[in-house]
Design an enzyme around this catalytic site. Sequence first.
Site, PDB file in Angstrom:
ATOM      1  N   ASP A  74     -23.952  13.784 -18.185  1.00 23.68           N
ATOM      2  CA  ASP A  74     -22.543  14.192 -18.219  1.00 23.68           C
ATOM      3  C   ASP A  74     -21.972  14.175 -19.632  1.00 23.68           C
ATOM      4  O   ASP A  74     -22.608  13.700 -20.577  1.00 23.68           O
ATOM      5  CB  ASP A  74     -21.708  13.286 -17.293  1.00 23.68           C
ATOM      6  N   ASN A 143     -16.742   1.811  -9.005  1.00 26.48           N
ATOM      7  CA  ASN A 143     -16.337   2.433  -7.735  1.00 26.48           C
ATOM      8  C   ASN A 143     -17.507   3.154  -7.068  1.00 26.48           C
ATOM      9  O   ASN A 143     -17.309   3.953  -6.156  1.00 26.48           O
ATOM     10  CB  ASN A 143     -15.169   3.401  -7.969  1.00 26.48           C
ATOM     11  N   HIS A 145     -19.568   5.307  -8.521  1.00 28.69           N
ATOM     12  CA  HIS A 145     -19.920   6.644  -9.013  1.00 28.69           C
ATOM     13  C   HIS A 145     -21.270   6.627  -9.725  1.00 28.69           C
ATOM     14  O   HIS A 145     -21.692   5.609 -10.288  1.00 28.69           O
ATOM     15  CB  HIS A 145     -18.807   7.253  -9.887  1.00 28.69           C
ATOM     16  N   GLU A 150     -17.356  11.091  -8.853  1.00 33.88           N
ATOM     17  CA  GLU A 150     -16.405  10.107  -8.351  1.00 33.88           C
ATOM     18  C   GLU A 150     -16.419  10.085  -6.818  1.00 33.88           C
ATOM     19  O   GLU A 150     -16.931  11.021  -6.185  1.00 33.88           O
ATOM     20  CB  GLU A 150     -15.003  10.458  -8.853  1.00 33.88           C
TER      21      GLU A 150
HETATM   22  C1  GLP Z   1     -19.765   6.235 -17.091  1.00 35.46           C
HETATM   23  C2  GLP Z   1     -20.974   7.160 -16.986  1.00 35.46           C
HETATM   24  C3  GLP Z   1     -21.937   6.681 -15.933  1.00 35.46           C
HETATM   25  C4  GLP Z   1     -22.198   5.190 -16.086  1.00 35.46           C
HETATM   26  C5  GLP Z   1     -20.921   4.432 -15.943  1.00 35.46           C
HETATM   27  C6  GLP Z   1     -21.084   2.925 -16.039  1.00 35.46           C
HETATM   28  O1  GLP Z   1     -18.804   6.508 -16.161  1.00 35.46           O
HETATM   29  N1  GLP Z   1     -20.591   8.505 -16.711  1.00 35.46           N
HETATM   30  O2  GLP Z   1     -23.143   7.420 -16.024  1.00 35.46           O
HETATM   31  O3  GLP Z   1     -23.130   4.774 -15.124  1.00 35.46           O
HETATM   32  O4  GLP Z   1     -20.067   4.858 -16.986  1.00 35.46           O
HETATM   33  O5  GLP Z   1     -20.952   2.507 -17.359  1.00 35.46           O
HETATM   34  P1  GLP Z   1     -21.411   1.087 -17.900  1.00 35.46           P
HETATM   35  O6  GLP Z   1     -22.897   1.128 -17.935  1.00 35.46           O
HETATM   36  O7  GLP Z   1     -20.821   1.015 -19.279  1.00 35.46           O
HETATM   37  O8  GLP Z   1     -20.872   0.075 -16.988  1.00 35.46           O
END
Ligand code: GLP
Length: 250
Positions: A74, A143, A145, A150
Amino acid sequence: MTDALPSTGVHVSVDATDASATAAKMILDLVRSKPNAVLGLATGSTPTKVYQYLIRNQEFDPIDWSYVTTFNLDEYVGLTPDHPQSFHSFMRAELFEGLNLTEDQYHLPPGVHDDLASAAAEYESSILRSGGIDLQILGIGENGHIAFNEPGSAGDSRTRVLDLTENTINANARFFESPGDVPRTAITMGIGTILEAKQILLLAFGQRKAQAVKDSIEADVSKYCPASFLQSHPNVTFLLDEDAASLLNR
Ligand code: GLP
């Protein structure tokens, strides 16, 4: 780190460092056995130790990365590839430069484009042209995702632009100077796109991920927990630390 690598299922490591070393070893084994492997990569704080391990490995047991292709999940809409908070910049700094990957080897969906819908369709096509993703690395949002899918995302969703939830915007605000700077939309691989990967490795560390991990693994499949769609994939490994696994029935 143990020598035996985990197979499909849930694996709880003593800590994030151990889990990250295991994930890195799975990636290295794949690239050794398939030098032109196609990797699906994730951003966020969770996979950074995995990337550090891969870079460090080049010092003592180098492997040839020159035939590997990568696709990231993404990007924020509105951020150009050279914006310091873009996922393009993150990936260059955290992995691509350390492995000397060239620009034709790595792919991220564009955050800025005249026609984001066609860019999303083209991203899907380029994954298909590459032969498909052999191993997809995932983190998970608080959440539930995955990528930026989402809650409410369909299980057969494809790469597209979507609005981020307040929860995600707040969770990612730490990477920006002020919360108002966090983009409110993103372009993301869909859940259907992710489920086409041959193998999926989801990493989750820390207490704040524990409920999402539990819902993904133990609750019914539901669009309210996007990661629960992984239950339908035949080759998924959850690599967790003790805190992220703390709510699981074990
Ligand atoms: C973002 C990314 C996800 C990732 C999430 C969790 O939203 N788009 O791919 O899994 O963050 O991030 P973190 O690893 O910093 O908790």
